[in-house]
Motif scaffolding. Structure first.
Motif: not given
Length: 573
Positions: A97-99, A236-241
């Protein structure tokens, strides 16, 4: 055992829901969605089906409701001891989640019927190794801002699939998303699929492989009621989305992640929760095939002891075959009425003890208990109050029992509670009104069995299904309701209850501006004054006949066993 039954029962279904109600002491639910989930899992256990439930653990619950002397709702955290009811499991899984890396554990609750158990896993992030913010994700149901909700839904969907794998569920035949909150599970399934075939980018074949595994039940007939998050927040929350590429429209709806569209696009079977609701959903989501499986309630969970004793006496094998409840039509009316009076006495004793109301068992008692929000129209029966007062004076005394929580952010819902509270001084002595605090499973069981009439008057077509009237029916309590949700299917006028306002044919032609609170209120009053209350006060045997018909006709069909077997036939097999 025939080939179909053997194959169906051997399949494993993972059932994901943002809320699941399994015990009134475990505050992991807010209302109908969670109660339905609990009834579904109970039905699976009762028929020996291989299912596993997944939800989140809420250490502070939804909220504990207190209403002060001015009718103002106060929300307090729920105090409960997790390990008094749940068993901590060994595996730990991690999501991004995020980083940050967030660790998740699971707690086990077992739904048991006969020799079969359905495990339910509640996911928890309140671990010392997690960031303080991430530890709060196991705090409140439907709490916080958009970021909080998106993080919770990632824990549920992505973390839930990871946890099932860690617990040893390598082969799951279907993933059932009960509403869109859990639809991020499709991303984890897609990641698994791509890893299995060695793809770095998702292909249409990968999408189809995930779709073949997923089932989606939508519950919300209002476009604004579906969770959606701005893509900026999502990235921001799920950078892989996956917000880019040729498959973008599978995952994104314009500049938003719409959790409902994600579930719609990645499910091979989609259903609404009543025939009418499916029609409305097909208008909302016109490019999708949306079937109908009308909700049902788990009868053993909602059946009062006095009615159960009648079933045991006259329908001795009813638990093995819920459909045999239709034979309740032969139970003597006198015994139906006597059983109801026991339930009514239990309810009124509770009300009188808690609220010092002096309610009388001989007086006609109406129940209205559900989420307090504007479209449910809780105040309709007081519109105008002069007419209600006149009915009580001319036909007979009326007792009104209200209960329900307003969402902490629903200011209008809170004002409704205040206005109902303020009505009391304007009532004639022949009307008694009480609003019971902290509506939960235990209180619901008292009310649905103990009132004489179940009132439901939402603004059509916003009632997806509604199950409280089904719970009342199985206990012999008829409904007075607008023809929306399940009641379109369950109402046989004057036999299982009564309708308010437009008939089915008028509803089909109705437009938004055709609905009128005033007109529906007049229809409600007319039914009370000219039909229902005269039967209750002047012909109790005829009223008992309607009560018996509720049980035999509606109780034998609108139950979770029938609902669950429809899921097996249409969605799981």
């Amino acid at each position: 055992m025939n080939h179909f039954k053997k194959n169906a029962l051997s399949r494993i279904i993972a059932y994901f829901s943002m809320e699941i109600a399994v015990d009134e002491r475990i505050p992991t639910y807010s209302g109908g969605l969670g109660v339905l989930a609990g009834d579904t899992l109970n039905a699976a256990a009762a028929v020996g089906f291989s299912m596993v439930g997944v939800s989140l653990l809420y250490r502070k619950g939804y909220f504990f409701q207190r209403i002060d002397e001015k009718g103002i709702q106060r929300e307090e955290p729920v105090e409960w001891i997790v390990d008094d009811f749940l068993v901590e499991q060994t595996p730990r899984v991690k999501i991004q989640l995020e980083n940050r890396e967030v660790t998740i554990r699971a707690w086990l609750y077992e739904v048991k019927h006969n020799d079969h158990t359905v495990p339910v896993y509640f996911l928890d992030t309140d671990l010392a190794e997690n960031d303080p913010y991430d530890r709060t994700l196991s705090g409140f149901l439907y709490g916080g801002d958009e970021r909080y909700r998106l993080c919770q839904e990632a824990v549920l969907g992505i973390g839930g699939v990871k946890m099932l794998r860690a617990l040893g569920y390598e082969k799951i035949d279907r993933f059932h998303m009960n509403e869109g909150h859990s639809s991020l599970l499709t991303l984890e399934l897609l990641r698994e699929q791509m890893a299995a075939v060695g793809h770095e980018q998702a292909s249409w074949e990968d999408i189809e492989a995930v779709r073949s595994l997923c089932v989606f039940t939508t519950h919300t007939p209002v476009a604004s009621g579906h969770d959606k998050f701005p893509l900026g927040l999502v990235k921001q929350v799920l950078p892989f989305f996956p917000v880019h590429g040729e498959l973008r429209d599978i995952f994104c709806c314009g500049d938003f992640l719409n959790m409902t569209y994600l579930a719609l696009n990645l499910s091979h079977y989609i259903n609404g929760v009543a025939k009418r609701h499916s029609e409305v959903s097909r208008m909302l989501f016109s490019h999708y095939e949306i079937d109908a499986i009308t909700n049902g309630v788990h009868v053993p969970s909602w059946l009062s002891s006095p009615i159960q004793k009648l079933f045991d006496k006259y329908i001795p094998r009813w638990k093995e075959d819920i459909f045999s409840i239709r034979y309740a039509i032969s139970i003597p009316l006198k015994e139906i009425w006597e059983a109801h009076l026991i339930n009514k006495r239990l309810l009124l004793d509770f009300v009188n003890r808690e609220k010092n109301m002096g309610m009388d068992i001989d007086n006609f008692t109406i129940g209205f208990a559900r989420r307090m929000t504007a479209y449910k129209r809780p105040e309709l029966i007081f519109t105008p109050l002069e007419r209600l007062n006149a009915i009580a004076r001319s036909v007979g005394p009326i007792q009104l029992i209200f209960a329900g929580k307003a969402h902490p952010k629903d200011e209008e819902g809170k004002k409704i509670i205040q206005r109902i509270h303020a009505i009391r001084p304007s009532l004639v002595p022949e009307i008694k009104l009480v609003f019971l605090e902290n509506y939960d499973l235990a209180l619901a069981k008292r009310i649905v069995a103990g009132v004489d009439l179940w009132l439901n008057n939402p603004k059509p077509p916003f009632e997806a299904s509604g199950t409280s009237g089904m719970k009342a029916a199985i206990n012999g309590v008829p409904s007075l309701s607008v023809l929306d949700g399940w009641w379109i299917e369950g109402c046989i006028e004057g036999t299982t209850g009564w309708s308010i306002g437009m008939d089915v044919f008028q509803l089909q032609e109705a437009k938004e501006g055709d609905y009128s609170n005033e007109r529906d209120a007049m229809a409600l009053y007319d039914k009370l004054e000219k039909v229902i209350m005269p039967i209750f006060y002047k012909n109790p045997e005829a009223y008992a006949l309607i009560m018996r018909s509720c049980i035999a006709i509606n109780g034998s069909f609108f139950n979770a066993q029938r609902m669950f077997m429809q899921y097996v036939l249409k969605a799981y097999y």
